[in-house]
Scaffold this active site. Structure first.
Site, PDB file in Angstrom:
ATOM      1  N   SER A  56      11.966   3.047   5.964  1.00  0.00           N
ATOM      2  CA  SER A  56      10.880   2.061   6.030  1.00  0.00           C
ATOM      3  C   SER A  56      11.184   0.766   5.291  1.00  0.00           C
ATOM      4  O   SER A  56      10.338  -0.124   5.231  1.00  0.00           O
ATOM      5  CB  SER A  56       9.596   2.682   5.477  1.00  0.00           C
ATOM      6  OG  SER A  56       9.773   3.007   4.127  1.00  0.00           O
TER       7      SER A  56
ATOM      8  N   THR B  58      10.045  -4.582   3.227  1.00  0.00           N
ATOM      9  CA  THR B  58       9.749  -3.557   4.233  1.00  0.00           C
ATOM     10  C   THR B  58      10.516  -3.794   5.528  1.00  0.00           C
ATOM     11  O   THR B  58      10.942  -4.926   5.801  1.00  0.00           O
ATOM     12  CB  THR B  58       8.239  -3.573   4.571  1.00  0.00           C
ATOM     13  OG1 THR B  58       7.918  -2.449   5.375  1.00  0.00           O
ATOM     14  CG2 THR B  58       7.839  -4.826   5.341  1.00  0.00           C
TER      15      THR B  58
ATOM     16  N   THR C 248       0.764  -2.000   0.405  1.00  0.00           N
ATOM     17  CA  THR C 248       1.428  -1.281   1.489  1.00  0.00           C
ATOM     18  C   THR C 248       0.323  -0.833   2.448  1.00  0.00           C
ATOM     19  O   THR C 248      -0.853  -0.823   2.089  1.00  0.00           O
ATOM     20  CB  THR C 248       2.201  -0.034   0.994  1.00  0.00           C
ATOM     21  OG1 THR C 248       1.275   0.869   0.380  1.00  0.00           O
ATOM     22  CG2 THR C 248       3.286  -0.384  -0.009  1.00  0.00           C
ATOM     23  N   GLY C 249       0.733  -0.449   3.642  1.00  0.00           N
ATOM     24  CA  GLY C 249      -0.252   0.052   4.598  1.00  0.00           C
ATOM     25  C   GLY C 249      -0.382  -0.861   5.799  1.00  0.00           C
ATOM     26  O   GLY C 249       0.516  -1.657   6.078  1.00  0.00           O
TER      27      GLY C 249
END
Ligand code: ASP
Length: 354
Positions: free
Chosen positions: A78, A221, A254-255
């Site tokens: 990721s 990311t 994050t997310g």
């Protein structure tokens, strides 16, 4: 669906907040010395950054050295090298750094061919009069600074991408080899992410408060798996994926990037800390705004009107108090300080399974 759907059931946090004034400044115990707060995938990164801080490195260099571990790890699917590619099988990376001492920031979006986008983001900050470079321009800039053009796809992520692509439709020209599900890498992928509605993603964020009180942050990311080419999430966007300001705080995310992008979440968290909220309250308030106001369409809402996605914030304030919170329970984060490095449970708005 109306926004009210999402807000109908008060979470324990919302109940606690009702009628509550922000805590007086200085009410909570200060932490003496440096502290790092990182997403759950950052145990090794936090150990490395902590060592760098102890050795006297600049806090932003220490944070970047930490997240470089994830960026360079081919098994971390990721972040950086070995990240799961976009729809076309091309790895496009997003990263952002911010220096709270100067309010300078640097960012790259949809950067191809470079394993360590966080380093390029810092160079954008230091060696250009700009903040944000994307796509081919970002790659050209990275090459100009000596980053070689490299293939970021590993044999593992190529296999996973082909598995995804060949199963998309039974009427196109891409044909499965068969028996892919017996491959250990594909098995692991299916086990982790399910086989139906999987659009996994992942990111590493690290915020640092140095012993001197300087605040910096970095987020990096490969973004949403199999994303549309050119899609840039929150991780590359100053104010959404990172915001750091000396004297106030630093935060990263994050997310689900889109939900955070439209609310400029990390900046919001820091603004709540400026108003006197603790890092935990600030994170939860920003998440509440996301949960109530973004993605109010049925495909993103459960039967109670709550978000069917997650966002996490990781924050440290000027006193060195740290916290992380997520929309949904079960998230974790990492803290590093004088006592070492430990993984903790994030606060949350909604309990899973309720
Ligand atoms: N926030 C990242 C993005 O939207 C992904 C993640 O953190 O999981 O690209």
């Amino acid at each position: 669906m109306a926004a009210a759907g999402a807000a109908s059931a008060l979470s324990p946090f919302e109940e606690k907040l009702q009628g509550q004034a922000p805590p007086a400044s200085g009410a909570a115990p200060a932490v003496d010395g440096y502290v790092l707060v990182t997403s759950a995938n950052g145990v090794e990164a936090t150990k490395a950054a902590r060592q760098a801080l102890i050795q006297g490195y600049d806090p932003l260099d220490a944070a970047i050295a930490g997240v470089n571990i994830n960026e360079l790890d081919p098994n971390d699917m990721s972040v950086g090298y070995g990240g799961v590619p976009n729809e076309d099988g091309i790895v496009q990376l997003d990263a952002c750094v911010m220096d709270g001492r100067t309010l300078r920031a640097g960012a790259v979006g949809a950067l191809e061919g470079c394993k360590t986008p966080s380093k390029v983001a810092k160079l954008v900050m230091e060696r250009t009069d700009r903040v944000f470079l994307v796509g081919a321009g970002a790659q050209k800039f990275a090459n100009a600074h000596g980053f070689p053009a490299e293939d970021l796809l590993t044999s593992k992520t190529r296999k996973i991408w082909l598995y995804w692509k060949e199963r998309l439709s039974g009427t196109d020209d891409w044909i499965e080899a068969g028996r892919e599900a017996e491959d250990p890498d594909i098995k692991e992928f299916i086990r982790k992410y399910g086989n139906e509605y999987f659009r996994p993603q992942g990111t590493i964020h690290m915020s640092v408060r140095s012993a001197k009180g300087d605040l910096v942050g970095v987020t990096t990311t490969s973004g949403l798996y199999f994303k549309m080419p050119g899609r840039v999430g929150d991780s590359a966007v100053v104010g959404a994926g990172v915001y750091s300001e000396n004297g106030v705080g630093s935060c990263g995310s994050t997310g689900r990037g889109e939900a955070n992008l439209v609310t400029c979440g990390s900046h919001t968290v820091v603004e709540f800390m400026r108003q006197g909220r603790s890092p935990e309250e600030a994170c939860l308030l920003a998440l509440k705004r996301i949960a109530e106001k973004t993605h109010n369409v049925p495909r993103h809402r459960d039967e109670k009107g709550r978000p069917k996605f997650n966002v996490s914030f990781y924050a440290v304030d000027a006193k060195g108090r740290t916290a992380a919170a997520a929309i949904w329970s079960g998230a974790k984060y990492v803290v590093g300080d004088n006592e070492g490095v430990r993984t903790l449970e994030s606060a949350y708005l909604y309990k899973k399974g309720t």
